[in-house]
Design a protein around this motif. Structure first.
Motif: not given
Length: 364
Positions: A74-77, A350-361, A1-9, A115-119
């Motif tokens: 889990n099951q992102p698509k 977390q997901r629904t609140t952020h995604n709605a805000t991102l979409a301007g909803e 899963m891509p990430s803009p920052t590295r996780p804590r080590r 479960a994991t793939r967009q294709d």
């Protein structure tokens, strides 16, 4: 899963504490055999669940900080989102429990997912999430009462079937080294790897898949079942994908079928008959269908409809499914389900609140 920052080590006090918890979970002494439907909650499970929730929210926070939508852990698509009717026929007395106590019909929503793939062309585990509306006695964690959720996978076993195994999996994903969960020499998971490899498939349609709950649920007092969702007996074979080389070919296959007419899936239950061979606390163990066959208790009728519209897909994207939206007679059982309650609720918010805000909803 891509990430803009590295996780804590590094080794932190929290992780050292969790190592101790894992040791406690793994080192429990001998206990008498469980009874049918009996749960065994290990010491330290609550701390394990809190740590898992923290790591999953950490993954979501990386997407939020990058200005990206937060996918489901889990099951992102969302392959497809369909409305349906759930029909309960007259049943034998041993099956007439909870929402199955009386014949009836309920409005339903079903989400098919990868479960994991967009294709869709890639080998992957597939999933289905089902919500019934207006179920008398069903209690919801959020939203109106009467919602009953069921979650399914396209394989009868989970590769991480206990709380401690699932924690190690979450840690590996959060640290962006999923492979380490399977090949870590200090905690090898060869059986998990075999389950994960066997679970992947390339179906022609979401309706060509048999789905299992993998985790157990109460079916009235002192009884436990697992669920399955599979094609109704005598139902026509699902249509093959009209464009098998398209990354959304599963969505297109279901869309074409439901443009032509209805589809039927049988909802079935499998009773636990041996508490040791059919454990409550390990979802990586398949319950033997020869010892306890699945029995039909309902039918899911997918109506003729258009499922590939933005509105249909958005409805499922904004829905937070949780097996703890349930009638008490069908309460989730086992460690994986106990963890799901708080994790799914927190991550879904977390997901629904952020995604709605991102979409301007407005957030749900």
């Amino acid at each position: 899963m891509p990430s803009p920052t590295r996780p804590r080590r590094g080794v932190t006090a929290r992780r050292l504490a969790l190592v101790a918890v894992l040791g406690t979970l793994a080192g429990c002494g001998e206990e008498p055999p469980p009874a049918l439907g009996e749960e065994r909650v290990a010491p330290g499970e609550a701390a394990l669940g809190a740590a898992m929730t923290e790591r999953i929210l950490e993954i979501g926070e990386r997407h939020r900080a990058a200005g990206e939508p937060i996918p489901r852990f889990n099951q992102p698509k969302t392959v497809a989102c369909a409305t349906a009717t759930f029909e309960v026929p007259p049943l034998d007395d041993d099956l007439a429990v909870g929402l199955f106590a009386e014949p009836g019909r309920f409005e339903a929503l079903v989400r098919f997912a990868n479960a994991t793939r967009q294709d869709d062309r890639d080998k992957d585990l597939r999933g289905a999430s089902l919500r019934l509306f207006g179920v008398p006695g069903a209690e919801s964690l959020a939203g109106p009462p009467g919602q009953q959720d069921f979650l399914f996978n396209s394989h009868p076993a989970l590769f991480a079937g206990t709380p401690e195994a699932f924690y190690r999996f979450v840690e590996a994903v959060a640290d962006e080294r999923l492979w380490w969960y399977f090949v870590n020499p200090l905690a090898p998971q060869p059986r998990s790897l075999m389950i994960a490899l066997r679970a992947r498939g390339q179906p022609d349609s979401p309706l060509a898949v048999t789905y299992w709950s993998t985790t157990p649920y109460r079916f009235g007092e002192g009884r436990a079942v697992k669920y399955s969702l599979r094609s109704c007996a005598g139902d026509p074979a699902p249509m093959a994908a009209p464009d098998p080389d398209h990354p959304d070919h599963l969505r297109h296959a279901l869309a074409e079928q439901l443009e032509e007419g209805e589809a039927c899936l049988s909802f079935q239950v499998q009773f636990q008959t041996d508490p040791e061979a059919m454990p409550i606390e390990d979802a990586s163990v398949v319950w033997d269908e020869d010892a306890s066959p699945f029995r039909p208790v309902g039918r899911l009728i997918l109506h003729r409809q258009a499922i590939d519209t933005p509105q249909a897909l958005a409805r499922c994207e904004s829905t937070v499914f949780n097996p703890w939206n349930t009638h008490p007679a069908h309460r989730p059982l086992g460690g994986i389900n106990r963890l799901r309650r708080a994790i799914y609720q927190a991550a879904g918010a977390q997901r629904t609140t952020h995604n709605a805000t991102l979409a301007g909803e407005s957030p749900p």
